[in-house]
Design an enzyme around this catalytic site. Structure first.
Site, mmCIF file in Angstrom:
data_model
loop_
_atom_site.group_PDB
_atom_site.id
_atom_site.type_symbol
_atom_site.label_atom_id
_atom_site.label_comp_id
_atom_site.label_asym_id
_atom_site.label_seq_id
_atom_site.Cartn_x
_atom_site.Cartn_y
_atom_site.Cartn_z
ATOM 1 N N GLN A 255 0.829 -1.203 0.000
ATOM 2 C CA GLN A 255 0.000 0.000 0.000
ATOM 3 C C GLN A 255 0.861 1.249 0.000
ATOM 4 O O GLN A 255 0.541 2.252 -0.650
ATOM 5 C CB GLN A 255 -0.900 -0.003 1.229
ATOM 6 C CG GLN A 255 -1.916 1.101 1.250
ATOM 7 C CD GLN A 255 -2.868 1.011 0.086
ATOM 8 O OE1 GLN A 255 -3.465 -0.032 -0.154
ATOM 9 N NE2 GLN A 255 -3.009 2.072 -0.677
ATOM 10 N N HIS A 258 1.967 3.088 -3.279
ATOM 11 C CA HIS A 258 1.002 3.787 -4.137
ATOM 12 C C HIS A 258 1.398 5.237 -4.363
ATOM 13 O O HIS A 258 1.361 5.745 -5.485
ATOM 14 C CB HIS A 258 -0.399 3.735 -3.519
ATOM 15 C CG HIS A 258 -1.243 2.631 -4.051
ATOM 16 N ND1 HIS A 258 -1.634 2.551 -5.364
ATOM 17 C CD2 HIS A 258 -1.787 1.540 -3.446
ATOM 18 C CE1 HIS A 258 -2.367 1.470 -5.545
ATOM 19 N NE2 HIS A 258 -2.469 0.838 -4.392
ATOM 20 N N GLU A 322 -9.985 1.962 3.887
ATOM 21 C CA GLU A 322 -10.322 1.541 2.527
ATOM 22 C C GLU A 322 -10.146 0.028 2.410
ATOM 23 O O GLU A 322 -11.027 -0.685 1.938
ATOM 24 C CB GLU A 322 -9.415 2.267 1.532
ATOM 25 C CG GLU A 322 -9.604 1.826 0.098
ATOM 26 C CD GLU A 322 -8.545 2.404 -0.829
ATOM 27 O OE1 GLU A 322 -8.786 2.395 -2.047
ATOM 28 O OE2 GLU A 322 -7.490 2.861 -0.341
ATOM 29 N N HIS A 323 -8.980 -0.463 2.801
ATOM 30 C CA HIS A 323 -8.691 -1.895 2.809
ATOM 31 C C HIS A 323 -8.427 -2.330 4.252
ATOM 32 O O HIS A 323 -7.670 -1.668 4.964
ATOM 33 C CB HIS A 323 -7.441 -2.220 1.987
ATOM 34 C CG HIS A 323 -7.461 -1.709 0.587
ATOM 35 N ND1 HIS A 323 -6.878 -0.508 0.223
ATOM 36 C CD2 HIS A 323 -7.990 -2.233 -0.542
ATOM 37 C CE1 HIS A 323 -7.047 -0.320 -1.075
ATOM 38 N NE2 HIS A 323 -7.727 -1.341 -1.562
ATOM 39 N N ASP A 356 -7.030 -6.245 -5.393
ATOM 40 C CA ASP A 356 -6.654 -5.189 -6.322
ATOM 41 C C ASP A 356 -6.686 -5.675 -7.769
ATOM 42 O O ASP A 356 -6.892 -4.877 -8.685
ATOM 43 C CB ASP A 356 -5.249 -4.680 -6.003
ATOM 44 C CG ASP A 356 -5.247 -3.636 -4.909
ATOM 45 O OD1 ASP A 356 -6.337 -3.207 -4.501
ATOM 46 O OD2 ASP A 356 -4.157 -3.250 -4.453
ATOM 47 N N HIS A 415 -52.989 17.925 -3.379
ATOM 48 C CA HIS A 415 -52.685 16.503 -3.171
ATOM 49 C C HIS A 415 -53.931 15.769 -2.673
ATOM 50 O O HIS A 415 -54.281 14.686 -3.166
ATOM 51 C CB HIS A 415 -51.564 16.339 -2.126
ATOM 52 C CG HIS A 415 -50.187 16.567 -2.659
ATOM 53 N ND1 HIS A 415 -49.746 17.785 -3.125
ATOM 54 C CD2 HIS A 415 -49.133 15.715 -2.797
ATOM 55 C CE1 HIS A 415 -48.495 17.682 -3.507
ATOM 56 N NE2 HIS A 415 -48.091 16.433 -3.319
#
Length: 427
Positions: A255, A258, A322-323, A356, A415
Protein backbone atom coordinates in the site's frame (compact mmCIF):
# COMPACT_ATOMS: atom_id res chain seq x y z
CA UNK A 1 6.37 5.37 11.34
CA UNK A 2 4.63 6.37 14.58
CA UNK A 3 4.52 3.64 17.25
CA UNK A 4 1.74 3.96 19.82
CA UNK A 5 1.36 1.57 22.75
CA UNK A 6 -2.03 1.08 24.41
CA UNK A 7 -3.52 4.48 23.55
CA UNK A 8 -6.62 5.44 25.52
CA UNK A 9 -9.91 5.44 23.62
CA UNK A 10 -10.24 9.19 23.98
CA UNK A 11 -7.05 9.46 21.89
CA UNK A 12 -8.43 7.38 19.01
CA UNK A 13 -10.12 10.22 17.17
CA UNK A 14 -6.76 11.95 16.80
CA UNK A 15 -4.98 8.70 15.86
CA UNK A 16 -7.38 7.90 13.00
CA UNK A 17 -7.22 11.40 11.48
CA UNK A 18 -5.90 11.61 7.94
CA UNK A 19 -3.50 14.41 6.96
CA UNK A 20 -5.35 17.62 6.10
CA UNK A 21 -4.27 19.58 3.05
CA UNK A 22 -4.89 23.24 2.29
CA UNK A 23 -6.79 22.85 -0.98
CA UNK A 24 -7.94 26.45 -1.46
CA UNK A 25 -5.32 27.21 -4.12
CA UNK A 26 -5.74 23.76 -5.65
CA UNK A 27 -9.51 24.26 -6.01
CA UNK A 28 -8.99 27.62 -7.67
CA UNK A 29 -6.56 26.08 -10.18
CA UNK A 30 -8.95 23.21 -10.89
CA UNK A 31 -11.87 25.57 -11.42
CA UNK A 32 -9.86 27.56 -13.97
CA UNK A 33 -9.09 24.44 -16.01
CA UNK A 34 -12.69 23.21 -15.84
CA UNK A 35 -14.06 26.57 -16.95
CA UNK A 36 -11.63 26.60 -19.88
CA UNK A 37 -12.65 23.08 -20.97
CA UNK A 38 -16.32 23.99 -20.71
CA UNK A 39 -15.80 27.07 -22.88
CA UNK A 40 -13.29 25.77 -25.43
CA UNK A 41 -13.77 21.99 -25.62
CA UNK A 42 -11.16 19.97 -27.52
CA UNK A 43 -8.83 22.96 -27.97
CA UNK A 44 -8.59 23.43 -24.20
CA UNK A 45 -8.05 19.73 -23.57
CA UNK A 46 -5.22 19.63 -26.13
CA UNK A 47 -3.61 22.74 -24.63
CA UNK A 48 -3.58 21.19 -21.18
CA UNK A 49 -2.29 17.90 -22.55
CA UNK A 50 0.65 19.84 -23.99
CA UNK A 51 1.15 21.72 -20.73
CA UNK A 52 0.84 18.85 -18.25
CA UNK A 53 1.55 15.67 -20.23
CA UNK A 54 4.02 17.31 -22.62
CA UNK A 55 2.41 15.92 -25.75
CA UNK A 56 0.99 17.66 -28.83
CA UNK A 57 -2.13 15.82 -30.01
CA UNK A 58 -3.84 16.13 -33.37
CA UNK A 59 -6.74 13.99 -32.21
CA UNK A 60 -7.99 12.94 -28.77
CA UNK A 61 -9.64 9.70 -29.87
CA UNK A 62 -7.82 6.37 -29.73
CA UNK A 63 -8.23 4.52 -33.04
CA UNK A 64 -9.10 0.86 -33.60
CA UNK A 65 -5.65 0.45 -35.14
CA UNK A 66 -4.02 1.65 -31.91
CA UNK A 67 -6.07 -0.85 -29.91
CA UNK A 68 -5.07 -3.73 -32.19
CA UNK A 69 -1.45 -2.64 -31.99
CA UNK A 70 -1.65 -2.62 -28.19
CA UNK A 71 -3.08 -6.15 -28.12
CA UNK A 72 0.02 -7.31 -30.00
CA UNK A 73 2.39 -5.33 -27.78
CA UNK A 74 1.11 -6.78 -24.51
CA UNK A 75 2.76 -10.04 -23.52
CA UNK A 76 0.70 -13.24 -23.81
CA UNK A 77 1.16 -13.77 -20.06
CA UNK A 78 -0.31 -10.36 -19.22
CA UNK A 79 -3.20 -10.87 -21.67
CA UNK A 80 -3.96 -14.20 -20.02
CA UNK A 81 -3.82 -12.55 -16.58
CA UNK A 82 -6.17 -9.78 -17.71
CA UNK A 83 -8.65 -12.32 -19.05
CA UNK A 84 -8.53 -14.35 -15.82
CA UNK A 85 -9.09 -11.22 -13.73
CA UNK A 86 -11.91 -10.08 -16.03
CA UNK A 87 -13.60 -13.47 -15.74
CA UNK A 88 -13.52 -13.37 -11.94
CA UNK A 89 -14.65 -9.73 -11.75
CA UNK A 90 -17.50 -10.56 -14.13
CA UNK A 91 -18.58 -13.61 -12.10
CA UNK A 92 -18.65 -11.66 -8.86
CA UNK A 93 -20.50 -8.65 -10.25
CA UNK A 94 -23.08 -10.78 -12.08
CA UNK A 95 -24.03 -12.13 -8.66
CA UNK A 96 -25.11 -8.57 -7.79
CA UNK A 97 -27.76 -8.35 -10.53
CA UNK A 98 -30.98 -7.01 -9.01
CA UNK A 99 -34.20 -9.00 -9.34
CA UNK A 100 -37.14 -6.85 -8.26
CA UNK A 101 -40.28 -8.44 -6.89
CA UNK A 102 -43.80 -7.09 -7.00
CA UNK A 103 -45.13 -6.49 -3.50
CA UNK A 104 -48.81 -6.04 -2.65
CA UNK A 105 -48.47 -3.59 0.25
CA UNK A 106 -52.19 -3.79 0.88
CA UNK A 107 -55.22 -4.94 -1.10
CA UNK A 108 -55.17 -3.36 -4.56
CA UNK A 109 -51.79 -1.59 -4.13
CA UNK A 110 -48.85 -3.22 -5.91
CA UNK A 111 -45.32 -1.73 -5.80
CA UNK A 112 -42.05 -2.82 -7.36
CA UNK A 113 -38.59 -1.68 -8.46
CA UNK A 114 -36.70 -2.06 -11.71
CA UNK A 115 -32.96 -1.54 -12.15
CA UNK A 116 -32.25 0.72 -15.14
CA UNK A 117 -28.69 1.22 -16.37
CA UNK A 118 -27.14 4.69 -16.50
CA UNK A 119 -26.93 5.24 -20.24
CA UNK A 120 -23.56 7.06 -20.42
CA UNK A 121 -20.71 6.60 -17.95
CA UNK A 122 -17.20 7.99 -17.97
CA UNK A 123 -14.16 6.16 -16.59
CA UNK A 124 -10.98 7.97 -15.60
CA UNK A 125 -7.83 5.83 -15.58
CA UNK A 126 -4.57 7.38 -14.30
CA UNK A 127 -1.43 6.86 -16.39
CA UNK A 128 1.58 8.39 -14.66
CA UNK A 129 4.16 6.33 -12.81
CA UNK A 130 1.78 3.38 -12.31
CA UNK A 131 -0.77 3.02 -15.16
CA UNK A 132 -3.79 1.39 -13.54
CA UNK A 133 -4.96 -1.00 -16.23
CA UNK A 134 -6.54 -3.14 -13.48
CA UNK A 135 -8.92 -0.26 -12.76
CA UNK A 136 -10.17 -0.47 -16.35
CA UNK A 137 -11.45 -3.97 -15.60
CA UNK A 138 -12.89 -2.92 -12.25
CA UNK A 139 -14.88 -0.03 -13.73
CA UNK A 140 -15.80 -1.21 -17.22
CA UNK A 141 -16.82 -4.79 -16.36
CA UNK A 142 -19.78 -3.91 -14.09
CA UNK A 143 -20.75 -1.09 -16.47
CA UNK A 144 -21.05 -3.65 -19.26
CA UNK A 145 -23.02 -6.09 -17.09
CA UNK A 146 -25.37 -3.29 -15.99
CA UNK A 147 -26.12 -2.48 -19.64
CA UNK A 148 -24.66 1.03 -19.91
CA UNK A 149 -25.03 1.98 -23.59
CA UNK A 150 -21.93 4.15 -23.76
CA UNK A 151 -18.75 3.53 -21.73
CA UNK A 152 -16.26 6.35 -22.27
CA UNK A 153 -12.68 6.10 -21.00
CA UNK A 154 -10.15 8.92 -20.60
CA UNK A 155 -6.49 8.30 -19.78
CA UNK A 156 -3.34 10.38 -20.28
CA UNK A 157 -0.98 9.48 -23.14
CA UNK A 158 2.81 9.44 -22.98
CA UNK A 159 5.02 12.06 -24.63
CA UNK A 160 4.73 10.21 -27.95
CA UNK A 161 0.94 10.42 -27.83
CA UNK A 162 0.52 6.71 -27.07
CA UNK A 163 -1.73 5.24 -24.40
CA UNK A 164 -0.24 2.49 -22.25
CA UNK A 165 -0.91 -0.73 -24.23
CA UNK A 166 -2.09 -2.66 -21.16
CA UNK A 167 -4.78 -0.02 -20.55
CA UNK A 168 -5.98 -0.41 -24.14
CA UNK A 169 -5.89 -4.21 -23.90
CA UNK A 170 -7.94 -4.16 -20.69
CA UNK A 171 -10.42 -1.74 -22.28
CA UNK A 172 -10.83 -4.04 -25.26
CA UNK A 173 -11.38 -7.09 -23.04
CA UNK A 174 -13.92 -5.29 -20.82
CA UNK A 175 -15.92 -3.75 -23.67
CA UNK A 176 -15.20 -0.01 -23.44
CA UNK A 177 -17.02 1.95 -26.16
CA UNK A 178 -14.71 4.93 -26.74
CA UNK A 179 -11.23 5.82 -25.51
CA UNK A 180 -9.69 9.29 -25.41
CA UNK A 181 -6.21 10.63 -24.75
CA UNK A 182 -6.82 13.03 -21.90
CA UNK A 183 -5.57 13.12 -18.35
CA UNK A 184 -6.06 15.07 -15.16
CA UNK A 185 -8.59 17.83 -14.63
CA UNK A 186 -9.10 18.34 -18.36
CA UNK A 187 -10.29 14.74 -18.73
CA UNK A 188 -12.84 15.12 -15.95
CA UNK A 189 -14.07 18.37 -17.50
CA UNK A 190 -14.34 16.80 -20.95
CA UNK A 191 -16.54 13.96 -19.67
CA UNK A 192 -18.60 16.24 -17.43
CA UNK A 193 -19.36 18.91 -20.04
CA UNK A 194 -18.75 17.14 -23.35
CA UNK A 195 -16.48 18.44 -26.12
CA UNK A 196 -16.42 18.11 -29.90
CA UNK A 197 -14.79 14.67 -29.45
CA UNK A 198 -15.61 13.47 -25.94
CA UNK A 199 -19.29 12.71 -25.20
CA UNK A 200 -20.90 14.19 -22.11
CA UNK A 201 -21.60 11.41 -19.61
CA UNK A 202 -24.04 11.15 -16.72
CA UNK A 203 -21.66 9.73 -14.10
CA UNK A 204 -17.86 9.77 -13.74
CA UNK A 205 -15.88 6.97 -12.08
CA UNK A 206 -12.25 6.44 -11.25
CA UNK A 207 -9.30 7.32 -9.02
CA UNK A 208 -6.73 10.05 -9.44
CA UNK A 209 -4.46 12.53 -7.71
CA UNK A 210 -5.70 15.43 -5.58
CA UNK A 211 -6.36 17.55 -8.69
CA UNK A 212 -8.51 14.84 -10.26
CA UNK A 213 -10.43 14.29 -7.03
CA UNK A 214 -11.02 18.04 -6.64
CA UNK A 215 -12.24 18.19 -10.25
CA UNK A 216 -14.68 15.32 -9.67
CA UNK A 217 -16.08 16.98 -6.59
CA UNK A 218 -16.49 20.32 -8.37
CA UNK A 219 -18.29 18.92 -11.42
CA UNK A 220 -20.53 16.84 -9.14
CA UNK A 221 -22.07 19.99 -7.69
CA UNK A 222 -24.02 20.88 -10.84
CA UNK A 223 -23.11 18.86 -13.91
CA UNK A 224 -22.56 15.13 -13.41
CA UNK A 225 -22.72 12.41 -10.74
CA UNK A 226 -19.52 10.79 -9.43
CA UNK A 227 -18.81 7.38 -7.93
CA UNK A 228 -17.74 8.62 -4.48
CA UNK A 229 -15.60 11.22 -2.74
CA UNK A 230 -12.15 9.85 -2.06
CA UNK A 231 -8.68 10.69 -0.91
CA UNK A 232 -5.30 8.93 -0.92
CA UNK A 233 -5.26 5.13 -0.70
CA UNK A 234 -4.84 3.29 2.63
CA UNK A 235 -4.68 -0.10 4.35
CA UNK A 236 -5.21 -1.29 7.91
CA UNK A 237 -3.78 -4.63 9.04
CA UNK A 238 -4.90 -6.33 12.27
CA UNK A 239 -2.29 -8.82 13.51
CA UNK A 240 -1.83 -11.01 16.58
CA UNK A 241 0.94 -13.29 17.86
CA UNK A 242 0.08 -15.94 15.22
CA UNK A 243 0.40 -13.61 12.21
CA UNK A 244 3.29 -14.01 9.78
CA UNK A 245 5.38 -10.81 10.00
CA UNK A 246 6.85 -11.24 6.52
CA UNK A 247 3.35 -11.16 5.00
CA UNK A 248 2.16 -8.31 7.23
CA UNK A 249 5.15 -6.15 6.29
CA UNK A 250 4.66 -6.95 2.60
CA UNK A 251 1.00 -5.93 2.83
CA UNK A 252 1.88 -2.63 4.46
CA UNK A 253 4.53 -1.90 1.84
CA UNK A 254 2.26 -2.86 -1.05
CA UNK A 255 0.00 0.00 0.00
CA UNK A 256 2.84 2.38 0.86
CA UNK A 257 4.20 2.26 -2.70
CA UNK A 258 1.00 3.79 -4.14
CA UNK A 259 2.03 7.36 -3.39
CA UNK A 260 3.57 9.61 -0.77
CA UNK A 261 0.13 10.64 0.46
CA UNK A 262 -1.01 7.05 1.08
CA UNK A 263 -1.27 5.71 4.61
CA UNK A 264 -0.65 2.35 6.29
CA UNK A 265 -2.04 1.44 9.71
CA UNK A 266 -1.01 -1.61 11.77
CA UNK A 267 -3.04 -2.68 14.80
CA UNK A 268 -1.62 -5.57 16.82
CA UNK A 269 -2.22 -7.29 20.14
CA UNK A 270 1.39 -8.47 20.33
CA UNK A 271 4.36 -6.22 21.14
CA UNK A 272 6.69 -8.88 19.78
CA UNK A 273 4.74 -8.93 16.49
CA UNK A 274 4.96 -5.13 16.28
CA UNK A 275 8.76 -5.31 16.59
CA UNK A 276 9.03 -8.14 14.06
CA UNK A 277 6.85 -6.32 11.51
CA UNK A 278 8.86 -3.12 11.97
CA UNK A 279 12.11 -5.05 11.37
CA UNK A 280 10.63 -6.81 8.35
CA UNK A 281 9.41 -3.53 6.83
CA UNK A 282 12.90 -2.09 7.19
CA UNK A 283 14.37 -5.24 5.57
CA UNK A 284 11.96 -5.36 2.60
CA UNK A 285 11.79 -1.62 1.92
CA UNK A 286 15.20 -1.14 0.21
CA UNK A 287 14.44 -3.98 -2.20
CA UNK A 288 11.46 -2.17 -3.73
CA UNK A 289 11.85 -0.16 -6.96
CA UNK A 290 9.50 2.45 -5.48
CA UNK A 291 11.24 2.44 -2.08
CA UNK A 292 11.56 6.23 -1.93
CA UNK A 293 7.79 6.66 -2.30
CA UNK A 294 7.10 3.90 0.23
CA UNK A 295 9.58 5.37 2.72
CA UNK A 296 7.86 8.75 2.52
CA UNK A 297 4.48 7.11 3.08
CA UNK A 298 5.76 5.30 6.17
CA UNK A 299 6.58 8.63 7.79
CA UNK A 300 2.83 9.26 8.21
CA UNK A 301 1.91 5.72 9.17
CA UNK A 302 0.78 4.30 12.51
CA UNK A 303 1.79 1.09 14.32
CA UNK A 304 -0.59 0.69 17.28
CA UNK A 305 -0.37 -1.85 20.11
CA UNK A 306 -3.71 -2.69 21.77
CA UNK A 307 -4.79 -5.00 24.59
CA UNK A 308 -6.92 -7.54 22.69
CA UNK A 309 -8.62 -8.25 19.35
CA UNK A 310 -11.90 -6.63 20.47
CA UNK A 311 -10.03 -3.39 21.02
CA UNK A 312 -8.29 -3.94 17.66
CA UNK A 313 -11.56 -4.24 15.73
CA UNK A 314 -13.04 -1.28 17.60
CA UNK A 315 -10.07 0.87 16.59
CA UNK A 316 -10.31 -0.39 13.00
CA UNK A 317 -14.01 0.51 12.86
CA UNK A 318 -13.13 3.98 14.09
CA UNK A 319 -10.40 4.27 11.43
CA UNK A 320 -12.81 3.06 8.67
CA UNK A 321 -10.09 1.89 6.27
CA UNK A 322 -10.32 1.54 2.53
CA UNK A 323 -8.69 -1.89 2.81
CA UNK A 324 -8.77 -4.00 5.98
CA UNK A 325 -6.64 -7.14 6.35
CA UNK A 326 -7.49 -9.34 9.35
CA UNK A 327 -4.52 -11.67 9.73
CA UNK A 328 -5.37 -13.04 13.19
CA UNK A 329 -6.23 -16.57 14.27
CA UNK A 330 -9.80 -15.46 15.10
CA UNK A 331 -10.34 -13.66 11.77
CA UNK A 332 -13.81 -15.17 11.30
CA UNK A 333 -15.02 -13.81 14.63
CA UNK A 334 -13.54 -10.39 13.91
CA UNK A 335 -15.00 -10.35 10.39
CA UNK A 336 -18.49 -10.53 11.90
CA UNK A 337 -17.69 -7.37 13.90
CA UNK A 338 -16.54 -5.26 10.93
CA UNK A 339 -18.76 -2.19 10.60
CA UNK A 340 -16.69 0.36 8.69
CA UNK A 341 -14.39 -0.75 5.85
CA UNK A 342 -14.23 -0.63 2.07
CA UNK A 343 -13.05 -4.19 1.43
CA UNK A 344 -11.94 -6.87 3.91
CA UNK A 345 -9.29 -9.57 3.45
CA UNK A 346 -9.39 -12.55 5.80
CA UNK A 347 -6.63 -14.88 6.94
CA UNK A 348 -2.95 -15.24 6.26
CA UNK A 349 -3.19 -15.62 2.48
CA UNK A 350 -5.77 -12.98 1.53
CA UNK A 351 -3.47 -10.11 0.62
CA UNK A 352 -4.85 -6.79 -0.62
CA UNK A 353 -3.15 -7.44 -3.96
CA UNK A 354 -5.64 -10.27 -4.62
CA UNK A 355 -8.55 -7.86 -4.44
CA UNK A 356 -6.65 -5.19 -6.32
CA UNK A 357 -6.31 -7.46 -9.34
CA UNK A 358 -8.01 -10.79 -9.70
CA UNK A 359 -10.13 -12.22 -6.86
CA UNK A 360 -13.28 -10.65 -8.33
CA UNK A 361 -14.28 -7.97 -5.83
CA UNK A 362 -14.01 -4.33 -6.87
CA UNK A 363 -10.97 -2.30 -5.86
CA UNK A 364 -12.56 1.13 -6.34
CA UNK A 365 -13.26 1.89 -2.69
CA UNK A 366 -13.99 4.74 -0.28
CA UNK A 367 -10.89 6.24 1.34
CA UNK A 368 -10.18 9.05 3.80
CA UNK A 369 -12.72 7.61 6.30
CA UNK A 370 -15.55 7.83 3.76
CA UNK A 371 -16.17 4.13 4.51
CA UNK A 372 -18.20 5.42 7.46
CA UNK A 373 -20.95 6.24 4.96
CA UNK A 374 -19.98 4.94 1.49
CA UNK A 375 -19.39 1.54 -0.07
CA UNK A 376 -17.12 0.69 -2.96
CA UNK A 377 -18.12 0.52 -6.61
CA UNK A 378 -20.48 -2.36 -7.40
CA UNK A 379 -23.18 -3.15 -9.94
CA UNK A 380 -25.62 -0.80 -8.24
CA UNK A 381 -23.21 2.06 -8.94
CA UNK A 382 -24.18 1.81 -12.63
CA UNK A 383 -27.94 1.56 -12.28
CA UNK A 384 -30.85 3.50 -10.88
CA UNK A 385 -33.69 1.78 -9.07
CA UNK A 386 -36.93 3.10 -10.56
CA UNK A 387 -40.02 2.43 -8.45
CA UNK A 388 -43.41 1.55 -9.94
CA UNK A 389 -46.86 1.25 -8.40
CA UNK A 390 -50.30 0.29 -9.60
CA UNK A 391 -53.53 1.02 -7.74
CA UNK A 392 -56.83 -0.65 -8.57
CA UNK A 393 -60.23 0.45 -7.25
CA UNK A 394 -59.56 -1.74 -4.24
CA UNK A 395 -56.28 0.11 -3.78
CA UNK A 396 -58.07 3.45 -3.66
CA UNK A 397 -60.42 2.03 -1.05
CA UNK A 398 -57.45 0.68 0.96
CA UNK A 399 -55.37 3.85 1.24
CA UNK A 400 -57.48 6.68 -0.17
CA UNK A 401 -58.84 8.09 3.10
CA UNK A 402 -55.39 7.93 4.75
CA UNK A 403 -53.86 9.81 1.81
CA UNK A 404 -56.53 12.53 1.96
CA UNK A 405 -56.12 12.87 5.73
CA UNK A 406 -52.35 13.17 5.58
CA UNK A 407 -52.41 15.65 2.68
CA UNK A 408 -54.98 17.85 4.43
CA UNK A 409 -52.88 17.90 7.59
CA UNK A 410 -49.83 18.95 5.56
CA UNK A 411 -52.03 21.69 4.07
CA UNK A 412 -51.49 20.41 0.54
CA UNK A 413 -55.04 20.67 -0.73
CA UNK A 414 -54.24 19.78 -4.36
CA UNK A 415 -52.69 16.50 -3.17
CA UNK A 416 -55.77 15.74 -1.12
CA UNK A 417 -58.05 16.61 -4.02
CA UNK A 418 -56.28 14.28 -6.46
CA UNK A 419 -57.15 11.34 -4.23
CA UNK A 420 -60.54 12.71 -3.08
CA UNK A 421 -61.77 12.83 -6.69
CA UNK A 422 -60.82 9.19 -7.19
CA UNK A 423 -62.62 8.16 -4.01
CA UNK A 424 -65.76 9.98 -5.17
CA UNK A 425 -65.57 8.27 -8.56
CA UNK A 426 -66.05 4.88 -6.85
CA UNK A 427 -69.38 5.78 -5.27
Amino acid sequence: MHILKYPAREEWEKIVERPHLDVSQLNATVKGVLDDVRAHGDDAVKRYEEKFDHVSLQSLAVTDEEIQEALHEVSPQLLQSLRLAHSNIEKFHRSEVFHGEKVETCRGVVCWQKAVAIEKVGLYIPGGTAPLFSTVLMLATPAKIAGCKEIVLCTPPNKEGKVNPAILAAASIAGVSKIFKAGGVQAIGAMAYGTESVPKVYKVFGPGNQFVMAAKQQVSLHDVAIDMPAGPSEVCVIADETSYPVFVAADLLSQAEHGVDSQVFLITTSEEMLSKVKEEVERQLPQLPRHEIAAKTLENSQFVLVHDTQEAIDLSNSYAPEHLIIATKDYEDLAAKVVNAGSVFLGRYACESAGDYASGTNHTLPTHRYALAYNGVNLDSYVRKVTFQHLSEDGIRSIGNAVVCMAENEQLEAHANAMRLRLKSLK
